[in-house]
Design an enzyme around this catalytic site. Sequence first.
Site, short mmCIF file in Angstrom:
data_model
loop_
_atom_site.label_atom_id
_atom_site.label_comp_id
_atom_site.label_asym_id
_atom_site.label_seq_id
_atom_site.Cartn_x
_atom_site.Cartn_y
_atom_site.Cartn_z
N SER A 26 0.83 -1.21 0.00
CA SER A 26 0.00 0.00 0.00
C SER A 26 0.87 1.26 0.00
O SER A 26 0.59 2.23 -0.72
CB SER A 26 -0.88 0.03 1.25
OG SER A 26 -1.81 -1.01 1.23
N ARG A 30 1.42 4.19 -3.15
CA ARG A 30 1.15 5.61 -2.89
C ARG A 30 2.40 6.47 -3.05
O ARG A 30 2.34 7.59 -3.56
CB ARG A 30 0.54 5.78 -1.50
CG ARG A 30 -0.90 5.26 -1.43
CD ARG A 30 -1.31 5.02 0.00
NE ARG A 30 -2.72 4.70 0.17
CZ ARG A 30 -3.27 3.50 -0.03
NH1 ARG A 30 -2.50 2.49 -0.45
NH2 ARG A 30 -4.55 3.29 0.18
N GLY A 98 -5.73 -4.18 -7.62
CA GLY A 98 -6.91 -3.38 -7.35
C GLY A 98 -6.53 -2.00 -6.82
O GLY A 98 -7.14 -0.99 -7.18
N ARG A 126 -13.26 -7.48 -10.86
CA ARG A 126 -13.47 -6.81 -9.57
C ARG A 126 -14.32 -5.55 -9.73
O ARG A 126 -14.19 -4.81 -10.69
CB ARG A 126 -12.12 -6.53 -8.90
CG ARG A 126 -11.41 -7.86 -8.62
CD ARG A 126 -10.12 -7.69 -7.90
NE ARG A 126 -10.33 -7.15 -6.57
CZ ARG A 126 -9.34 -6.77 -5.78
NH1 ARG A 126 -8.09 -6.86 -6.20
NH2 ARG A 126 -9.59 -6.29 -4.57
N GLN A 172 -9.15 1.98 -0.54
CA GLN A 172 -8.91 2.25 -1.96
C GLN A 172 -9.89 3.29 -2.47
O GLN A 172 -9.50 4.21 -3.20
CB GLN A 172 -9.06 0.95 -2.77
CG GLN A 172 -7.96 -0.06 -2.45
CD GLN A 172 -8.10 -1.33 -3.23
OE1 GLN A 172 -9.07 -1.52 -3.97
NE2 GLN A 172 -7.14 -2.23 -3.07
N ASP A 318 -6.83 -8.08 4.75
CA ASP A 318 -6.01 -8.92 3.86
C ASP A 318 -5.47 -10.17 4.56
O ASP A 318 -4.79 -10.98 3.94
CB ASP A 318 -4.84 -8.10 3.31
CG ASP A 318 -5.31 -7.05 2.31
OD1 ASP A 318 -6.41 -7.22 1.72
OD2 ASP A 318 -4.59 -6.05 2.13
N LYS A 345 -12.18 -9.76 -3.29
CA LYS A 345 -10.74 -9.52 -3.33
C LYS A 345 -10.16 -10.22 -4.57
O LYS A 345 -10.89 -10.50 -5.52
CB LYS A 345 -10.11 -10.01 -2.03
CG LYS A 345 -10.54 -9.21 -0.81
CD LYS A 345 -10.04 -7.79 -0.88
CE LYS A 345 -10.49 -6.96 0.30
NZ LYS A 345 -10.12 -5.54 0.12
N ARG A 390 -2.52 -14.52 -1.82
CA ARG A 390 -2.64 -14.77 -0.36
C ARG A 390 -3.23 -16.15 -0.07
O ARG A 390 -2.96 -16.74 0.97
CB ARG A 390 -3.45 -13.67 0.30
CG ARG A 390 -2.81 -12.29 0.14
CD ARG A 390 -3.32 -11.29 1.15
NE ARG A 390 -3.05 -9.93 0.71
CZ ARG A 390 -1.86 -9.31 0.79
NH1 ARG A 390 -0.83 -9.94 1.30
NH2 ARG A 390 -1.71 -8.08 0.36
C1 S3P Z 1 -5.64 -1.41 0.14
C2 S3P Z 1 -6.89 -1.44 0.68
C3 S3P Z 1 -7.64 -2.69 0.90
C4 S3P Z 1 -6.73 -3.92 0.81
C5 S3P Z 1 -5.78 -3.85 -0.33
C6 S3P Z 1 -4.89 -2.63 -0.23
C7 S3P Z 1 -4.98 -0.09 -0.05
O1 S3P Z 1 -8.63 -2.81 -0.11
O2 S3P Z 1 -7.50 -5.10 0.73
O3 S3P Z 1 -4.94 -5.00 -0.39
O4 S3P Z 1 -3.76 -0.05 -0.29
O5 S3P Z 1 -5.68 0.93 0.04
P1 S3P Z 1 -10.10 -2.15 0.07
O6 S3P Z 1 -9.91 -0.70 0.19
O7 S3P Z 1 -10.84 -2.50 -1.20
O8 S3P Z 1 -10.68 -2.81 1.28
#
Ligand code: S3P
Length: 436
Positions: A26, A30, A98, A126, A172, A318, A345, A390
């Site tokens: 994450s 970013r 995603g 998704r 997200q 996760d 997911k 995972r």
């Molecule tokens: C993430 C948010 C989560 C997580 C993903 C990473 C992120 O998803 O499951 O692996 O980096 O913002 P969701 O926001 O869809 O729950």
Amino acid sequence: MSGRLDWRSGPAGPLRGGVGVPGDKSVSHRALMFGALAEGGSRIRGFLEGEDTRATAAVLQQLGVRIETPAAGERLVHGVGLHGLHASGEPLDCGNAGTGMRLLAGLLAGQAFDSTLVGDASLSKRPMRRVTDPLAAMGARIDTQDGLPPLHVRGGQRLHGIRYELPVASAQVKSALLLAGLYAEGETEVIEPHPTRDYTERMLAAFGWPISFEPGRAQLSGGHALRATDVDVPADFSSAAFFLVAASIVPGSELRLPAVGLNPRRTGLLQALRLMGADIRIENPRESGGEPLGDIVVRHAPLHGVELPEALVPDMIDEFPALFVAAAVAEGRTVIRGAAELRVKESDRLAAMAAGLRVLGITVDETPDGATIHGGTLAGGTVESLTDHRIAMSFAVAGLVAQSPVRINDCRHVATSFPGFMELANGCGFALEAAA
Ligand code: S3P
């Protein structure tokens, strides 16, 4: 990604030693995006060399950002400023990610040019309306295929801020709206039903963008600038999770995981495992770049089933595949509720873990938003990863305590988030190999 890779994970242990897990996914995504939109050069250390984060880097390069790789795990991003990106004539491929696709949808909604975001077979299934609907309310124009990728993002739209209450807790979606908010007139405010990871908020502040945030709420307005900033990426708690469960369930184990990110919105599994009786300690707690970190020491301990508090779900979203394995060997039953998000997911993780554990002889009662797992003894067998990284790593952990090897089909996607998992796992005592 091509070729098929199956794994065999055999009974083994005890697990011993130090495990340096790779950088946080994450944070790495970013850091690339904010580095790209900043003015000047930002150095990222501890960058995750995974396929997901490399896909985001490649997309930004297609949009005209120069990104150097001075060494493995390091990137130097030459930011082009908020309005310095250029159109790409080609689709932008987010791979399996995603996070990459949803955050980029927000970022691209505010550009002067059109873009198309595409993904692999899993990402193409998704749901995207959760981002495109609120972005449309901000004035964006994004076409989907019945709510699924590809996303065709029209440029040249005037965005305006909105106040949006998220129907589901999602970092997200929150982050996509905040990224669009950088380009919007007026204030963008996002309210969450339960607080989620706040890396976007923290990093925007670190890059000098005025933002107000507290757990469950974030607010910013457009019209400022991002200042280049170096980012130290902590080790990914979600990758550490497999080793926390592995050492907890294999008798005689003791593992040390250095410098793991301990943002409270990520560490629900720590609490869940402790409720189950795990022996996990944090040593040398410290801060780096405003993020809490620590060395995690985990020792084997007998686990017992629990009714998982629903409030923990978003903080371990996760980590459920790994938790399923802990629950499968715990004494008694573990009840999970309020986790319907797991169905959208990289795979339907409730169905994937229930199916695999049943193959290994565990009784699992699946519900629409959770499962009851009846702890028992794992037999060997062949399970499907459903191309979900995972799920693959969780069944590699299950193999450690199974009566005979567990074969896991189609594990190539592990490289999306955890390159080098097999080597690290075998280095501390797993018996994991590619299966013929
Ligand atoms: C993430 C948010 C989560 C997580 C993903 C990473 C992120 O998803 O499951 O692996 O980096 O913002 P969701 O926001 O869809 O729950």
